[in-house]
Design a protein around this motif. Structure first.
Motif, mmCIF file in Angstrom:
data_model
loop_
_atom_site.group_PDB
_atom_site.id
_atom_site.type_symbol
_atom_site.label_atom_id
_atom_site.label_comp_id
_atom_site.label_asym_id
_atom_site.label_seq_id
_atom_site.Cartn_x
_atom_site.Cartn_y
_atom_site.Cartn_z
ATOM 1 N N ALA A 1 10.946 -9.145 -13.801
ATOM 2 C CA ALA A 1 11.325 -8.722 -15.080
ATOM 3 C C ALA A 1 12.154 -9.626 -15.696
ATOM 4 N N PRO A 2 12.266 -9.654 -17.069
ATOM 5 C CA PRO A 2 12.981 -10.290 -17.735
ATOM 6 C C PRO A 2 14.544 -9.798 -17.712
ATOM 7 N N ALA A 3 15.432 -10.590 -18.104
ATOM 8 C CA ALA A 3 16.901 -9.848 -18.273
ATOM 9 C C ALA A 3 16.798 -8.535 -19.203
ATOM 10 N N GLY A 4 17.644 -7.597 -18.867
ATOM 11 C CA GLY A 4 17.671 -6.524 -19.786
ATOM 12 C C GLY A 4 16.774 -5.502 -19.735
ATOM 13 N N SER A 5 15.676 -5.852 -18.834
ATOM 14 C CA SER A 5 14.528 -5.029 -18.608
ATOM 15 C C SER A 5 14.583 -3.512 -18.372
ATOM 16 N N ASP A 6 13.626 -2.789 -18.558
ATOM 17 C CA ASP A 6 13.661 -1.518 -18.344
ATOM 18 C C ASP A 6 13.002 -1.219 -17.040
#
Length: 286
Positions: free
Chosen positions: A84-89
């Protein structure tokens, strides 16, 4: 994130013409809308200068041939480890896929079908999942092979063969496990145009929106060839590259593509070259 296409040189094929697209191509399977990109910007200035042009799509990265009478394609790739990308949910599933197919460029074959097969990957709350699939788009949604297990790091070979403009076969082999599967289409509609071949990483769509796109590091297609005019073409230096960019900012490159040329002359360790290629690009991956 990087997608690279490895081709073998030299190979001169008489009677095969790779044309430059007369208009900017458009990727198939795209639907309007979709999430905005959450990825940082990086430049694709190092994309191969040996290609005739690099195009930008909002759902694709990879390479494609624009030609005539193309009836087959094959390619091998290693399934990446999605993240998951940074800051993902943590409650959102972040996905992507890699595939090879025929007639995937919509304005080359505006009313025709797309025959393809590949692997989807997703990650949600740190848990990854993978599935192998085939599809004759837009006649059907992705159909999953139940007898193929896929994991990160598996080597996958996909071969698509059109036996007519309304039928053909998809073959997928998990080289790591030895599992293989085949599906045969007959009397499909819409018909193929047989004018393009593609090696693609995609942010695929569900309904009318693109799925949240997973980080995947890098994907390299090797052993690539297409059947053009009845002859095998494995020199892809005339292929066009496609970079994936944000829907909201076309300068924001989400996934960049490059072409790596390996000479037939002399000996080389394919694994070493593959490792070196990935290592050289490591500082550009996200």
């Amino acid at each position: 994130m990087i997608i690279s296409i490895i081709t073998i040189l030299p190979l001169l094929l008489s009677g095969i013409t790779i044309a430059r697209p007369a208009t900017i191509p458009a990727a198939r399977r795209f639907r309007s809308g979709g999430p905005s990109s959450t990825y940082k910007n990086f430049t694709a200035s190092d994309a191969s200068a040996s290609t005739k042009g690099t195009y930008t799509f909002t759902n694709w990265a990879g390479a494609f041939l624009d030609t005539t009478d193309v009836t087959g394609i094959t390619g091998t790739f290693t399934v990446p480890t999605p993240s998951a990308p940074a800051g993902s949910d943590p409650d959102t599933s972040y996905c992507g896929c890699a595939w090879v197919g025929l007639d995937g460029i919509s304005n080359f074959c505006p009313k025709g079908g797309l025959m393809q097969a590949g692997v989807n990957w997703c990650v949600e709350n740190g848990v990854s999942s993978f599935v192998a699939w085939y599809e004759w788009w837009p006649a059907e949604a992705q159909q999953y092979w139940d007898d193929i297990d896929v994991s990160a790091g598996d080597s996958i070979t996909v071969t698509i063969a059109a036996t007519s403009k309304t039928g053909g076969t998809a073959n997928l082999v998990n080289n790591s496990s030895g599992q293989r599967a085949t599906f045969t289409w007959t009397d499909e509609s819409p018909a193929l145009c047989e004018v393009s071949a593609e090696w693609i990483v995609e942010d695929y769509s569900v309904g009318n929106e693109l799925v949240a796109f997973a980080d995947y590091g890098s994907v390299t297609f090797t052993g690539n060839s297409a059947l053009v005019g009845g002859a095998t073409a494995d020199d892809l230096t005339s292929a066009y590259l496609a970079d994936m960019v944000s829907q909201s900012d076309s300068s924001d490159v989400i996934s960049a593509s490059s072409l790596k040329v390996i000479s037939r002359r002399g000996r080389f360790d394919a694994t070493w070259i593959g490792d070196r290629w990935i290592e050289n690009w490591a500082d550009r991956a996200m």
